[in-house]
Motif scaffolding. Structure first.
Motif, PDB file in Angstrom:
ATOM      1  N   CYS A 108       1.029  -1.425   0.157  1.00  0.00           N
ATOM      2  CA  CYS A 108      -0.051  -0.167   0.241  1.00  0.00           C
ATOM      3  C   CYS A 108       0.784   1.098   0.508  1.00  0.00           C
ATOM      4  CB  CYS A 108      -0.895   0.014   0.844  1.00  0.00           C
ATOM      5  SG  CYS A 108      -2.478  -1.426   1.155  1.00  0.00           S
ATOM      6  N   GLU A 109       2.149   1.133   0.311  1.00  0.00           N
ATOM      7  CA  GLU A 109       2.644   2.870   0.883  1.00  0.00           C
ATOM      8  C   GLU A 109       3.590   2.653  -0.870  1.00  0.00           C
ATOM      9  OE1 GLU A 109       6.579   4.004   3.788  1.00  0.00           O
ATOM     10  OE2 GLU A 109       5.829   2.285   3.740  1.00  0.00           O
ATOM     11  N   THR A 110       3.753   1.392  -1.201  1.00  0.00           N
ATOM     12  CA  THR A 110       4.238   1.681  -2.517  1.00  0.00           C
ATOM     13  C   THR A 110       3.715   2.591  -3.632  1.00  0.00           C
ATOM     14  OG1 THR A 110       5.884  -0.534  -2.286  1.00  0.00           O
ATOM     15  CG2 THR A 110       5.763   0.589  -3.980  1.00  0.00           C
ATOM     16  N   LEU A 111       2.274   1.656  -3.720  1.00  0.00           N
ATOM     17  CA  LEU A 111       1.191   2.258  -4.715  1.00  0.00           C
ATOM     18  C   LEU A 111       0.950   3.640  -4.283  1.00  0.00           C
ATOM     19  CD1 LEU A 111      -0.853  -0.480  -5.334  1.00  0.00           C
ATOM     20  CD2 LEU A 111       1.516   0.020  -6.342  1.00  0.00           C
ATOM     21  N   PHE A 112       0.646   4.120  -2.499  1.00  0.00           N
ATOM     22  CA  PHE A 112       0.328   5.337  -2.272  1.00  0.00           C
ATOM     23  C   PHE A 112       0.998   6.679  -2.999  1.00  0.00           C
ATOM     24  CE2 PHE A 112      -2.895   4.563   0.629  1.00  0.00           C
ATOM     25  CZ  PHE A 112      -3.821   5.037   0.955  1.00  0.00           C
ATOM     26  N   ASN A 113       2.555   5.955  -2.808  1.00  0.00           N
ATOM     27  CA  ASN A 113       3.743   7.103  -2.878  1.00  0.00           C
ATOM     28  C   ASN A 113       3.572   7.565  -4.428  1.00  0.00           C
ATOM     29  OD1 ASN A 113       4.450   7.561   0.188  1.00  0.00           O
ATOM     30  ND2 ASN A 113       6.190   6.138  -0.182  1.00  0.00           N
ATOM     31  N   ALA A 114       3.777   6.865  -5.223  1.00  0.00           N
ATOM     32  CA  ALA A 114       3.843   6.208  -6.155  1.00  0.00           C
ATOM     33  C   ALA A 114       2.614   7.071  -7.361  1.00  0.00           C
ATOM     34  CB  ALA A 114       3.578   4.878  -7.370  1.00  0.00           C
ATOM     35  N   ILE A 115       1.506   7.238  -6.359  1.00  0.00           N
ATOM     36  CA  ILE A 115       0.790   8.156  -6.514  1.00  0.00           C
ATOM     37  C   ILE A 115       0.709   9.877  -6.406  1.00  0.00           C
ATOM     38  CG2 ILE A 115      -2.115   8.388  -6.878  1.00  0.00           C
ATOM     39  CD1 ILE A 115      -2.153   5.135  -6.183  1.00  0.00           C
TER      40      ILE A 115
END
Length: 211
Positions: A108-115
């Motif tokens: 979740c952190e990886t995807l949130f940060n990418a966005i």
């Protein structure tokens, strides 16, 4: 141990802030989190609620406020190049990253940060694929985000959210620990201190019963 269902949609800047704020707010307390990605648009439609960013002055305020909250948390924050964007592919990626459909915090952190860091066009399929390929290298088992089972899981989470009384994101639902108990809903970043208070009350009750 108390269990919290964290309902979110990557399209929400408040969900990004709350995701990062949650462990800081609950530091020192026993709990476990189940991350529950859902489609905010479908949730709002089920409640007959308009999309928050549909009103321009409100949209401007939401982004100013979320940016301020992120700064208060020491988080990088950059509005994606296009917003609102189609978050469904990102939500399916989160679910597909786990064989059980329960993405861990790292995913979740990886995807949130990418966005929400970098101001990129997150509707760009090439960007999504690059993020996915980077994520896949770090995980022992993943599924195809486009497979039918993943789509069904996303729909089922939305139905579960409605059963829990969720009306927006981010929402934390503290599950009951006793049979017949009612779940407790905490909405928004501002709801996190209330969640901490509820967990403190539970901890105190357990300690009193064991004394």
């Amino acid at each position: 141990m108390p269990t919290i269902h964290f309902y979110f949609d990557f399209v929400s800047p408040y969900a990004y802030v709350a995701f990062h704020a949650l462990p800081r707010t609950l530091a020192g307390l026993p709990y476990q989190v189940v991350h529950r990605p859902l489609v905010l648009g479908a949730l709002l439609k089920a409640h007959g609620t308009p999309v928050p960013v549909s009103l321009p002055p409100k949209r401007d305020w939401l982004f100013r406020h979320a940016s301020w909250l992120a700064r208060e948390q020491g988080l990088d924050f950059a509005l994606p190049a296009v917003h609102p964007f189609n978050s469904i592919p990102w939500l399916r990626m989160a679910l597909a990253a786990s064989p059980q459909g329960e993405p861990g915090r790292h995913v979740c952190e990886t995807l949130f940060n990418a966005i929400w860091q970098g101001g990129r066009d997150v509707d760009d399929a090439a960007l999504r694929d690059a993020v996915w390929q980077e994520l896949v290298r770090e995980l022992p088992a993943v599924r195809d985000p486009a497979e039918a089972a993943v789509k069904e899981e996303l729909f089922a989470i939305g139905e579960a959210a409605l059963q829990h009384g969720v009306f927006g994101v981010p929402s934390c639902v503290l599950l009951p620990e006793e049979e017949g108990g009612a779940p407790e809903l905490f909405w928004g970043v501002e709801g996190l201190p209330m969640l901490r208070e509820a967990l403190l009350a539970r901890t105190a009750a357990v300690e009193a019963s064991e004394a």
